[in-house]
Scaffold this motif. Structure first.
Motif, PDB file in Angstrom:
ATOM      1  N   THR A   1       0.833  -1.202   0.000  1.00 22.69           N
ATOM      2  CA  THR A   1       0.000   0.000   0.000  1.00 22.69           C
ATOM      3  C   THR A   1       0.869   1.253   0.000  1.00 22.69           C
ATOM      4  N   ARG A   2       1.920   1.243   0.807  1.00 26.96           N
ATOM      5  CA  ARG A   2       2.841   2.395   0.829  1.00 26.96           C
ATOM      6  C   ARG A   2       3.522   2.590  -0.523  1.00 26.96           C
ATOM      7  N   ARG A   3       3.925   1.492  -1.182  1.00 28.57           N
ATOM      8  CA  ARG A   3       4.557   1.599  -2.502  1.00 28.57           C
ATOM      9  C   ARG A   3       3.590   2.161  -3.530  1.00 28.57           C
ATOM     10  N   VAL A   4       2.350   1.668  -3.506  1.00 26.67           N
ATOM     11  CA  VAL A   4       1.351   2.129  -4.473  1.00 26.67           C
ATOM     12  C   VAL A   4       1.060   3.614  -4.267  1.00 26.67           C
ATOM     13  N   ARG A   5       0.915   4.028  -3.021  1.00 23.52           N
ATOM     14  CA  ARG A   5       0.671   5.453  -2.734  1.00 23.52           C
ATOM     15  C   ARG A   5       1.841   6.321  -3.183  1.00 23.52           C
ATOM     16  N   ALA A   6       3.046   5.890  -2.892  1.00 20.31           N
ATOM     17  CA  ALA A   6       4.230   6.666  -3.280  1.00 20.31           C
ATOM     18  C   ALA A   6       4.330   6.771  -4.802  1.00 20.31           C
ATOM     19  N   LYS A   7       4.004   5.706  -5.484  1.00 17.41           N
ATOM     20  CA  LYS A   7       4.044   5.708  -6.949  1.00 17.41           C
ATOM     21  C   LYS A   7       3.012   6.680  -7.513  1.00 17.41           C
ATOM     22  N   LYS A   8       1.799   6.691  -6.932  1.00 18.09           N
ATOM     23  CA  LYS A   8       0.759   7.617  -7.384  1.00 18.09           C
ATOM     24  C   LYS A   8       1.155   9.063  -7.107  1.00 18.09           C
ATOM     25  N   GLU A   9       1.759   9.297  -5.951  1.00 17.54           N
ATOM     26  CA  GLU A   9       2.187  10.658  -5.603  1.00 17.54           C
ATOM     27  C   GLU A   9       3.272  11.132  -6.550  1.00 17.54           C
ATOM     28  N   GLY A  10       4.120  10.239  -7.007  1.00 15.09           N
ATOM     29  CA  GLY A  10       5.175  10.587  -7.945  1.00 15.09           C
ATOM     30  C   GLY A  10       4.655  10.885  -9.334  1.00 15.09           C
ATOM     31  N   ARG A  11       3.430  10.469  -9.635  1.00 12.79           N
ATOM     32  CA  ARG A  11       2.839  10.675 -10.955  1.00 12.79           C
ATOM     33  C   ARG A  11       1.942  11.894 -11.014  1.00 12.79           C
ATOM     34  N   GLN A  12       1.961  12.683  -9.997  1.00 12.92           N
ATOM     35  CA  GLN A  12       1.099  13.855  -9.975  1.00 12.92           C
ATOM     36  C   GLN A  12       1.431  14.743 -11.167  1.00 12.92           C
ATOM     37  N   GLY A  13       0.407  15.202 -11.836  1.00 14.44           N
ATOM     38  CA  GLY A  13       0.597  16.073 -12.991  1.00 14.44           C
ATOM     39  C   GLY A  13       1.082  17.446 -12.583  1.00 14.44           C
ATOM     40  N   ALA A  14       1.501  18.185 -13.569  1.00 14.43           N
ATOM     41  CA  ALA A  14       1.984  19.557 -13.313  1.00 14.43           C
ATOM     42  C   ALA A  14       0.837  20.412 -12.813  1.00 14.43           C
TER      43      ALA A  14
END
Length: 182
Positions: free
Chosen positions: A164-177
């Motif tokens: 869950t922590r990995r998935v959240r971190a990955k989503k946070e890293g994909r935040q658009g401009a």
């Protein structure tokens, strides 16, 4: 047939069905049987959904499903078998949870059903038509049920929590401009 005999036959059928499905599902992961992708393909998938390292995660899930399923079908070491299978299904349910409950929409219905059946068998026991019964229940003592379920719950919580922590971190890293550049 007495009620007791019907109970044993019902447990046998439930064990064979649940255990057989779990064992086949695990064999897809481990060996690529039944249209599965084997350890390499499953490892890549596991990595893509946040279980890392992928190949080790695929091996653990495959062993829990194949081993737990086979042991459930045989009615051998039923507490440990049911707990292992349920742990694997909890991990699968975590992947499918964002899609809702129903399997038709990619939800966790299938994993939950198999997991609950496995836990139910771990708690209820295998019945008289089992290897546990034939061996005098040496691998199916009352204290083994809470011990196996607690150990699996603890391990599953750690593994699913890390995912869950990995998935959240990955989503946070994909935040658009926030602002478009011109």
């Amino acid at each position: 047939m007495t009620c007791y005999d019907r109970r044993d036959l019902g447990l046998l059928l439930l064990r064979l069905g649940t255990g057989g499905v779990l064992a086949a599902h695990g064999a897809q992961k481990l060996f690529g049987w039944f249209g599965g992708h084997g350890l390499e393909g499953t490892g890549q998938f596991m990595e893509s959904v946040g279980y890392a390292p992928g190949k080790a995660s695929a091996t653990a899930a495959g062993l829990a499903e194949t081993g737990g399923g086979a042991l459930l079908a045989l009615g051998l070491a039923t507490p440990a078998a049911g707990a292992a299978a349920a742990g694997a299904m909890a991990g699968a349910a975590a992947v499918h949870a964002p899609n809702g409950f129903f399997a038709q929409a990619g939800g966790y219905e299938y994993a939950a059903t198999l997991g609950l059946a496995a836990v139910g068998l771990a708690i209820t026991g295998p019945g008289r038509l089992s290897l546990d019964h034939a061996l005098g229940h040496v691998f199916n003592r009352g204290w083994m049920v809470p011990a196996a379920l607690a150990a699996t719950a603890a391990g599953t919580t750690v593994v699913v929590g890390a995912r869950t922590r990995r998935v959240r971190a990955k989503k946070e890293g994909r935040q658009g401009a926030l602002f478009e550049e011109e």
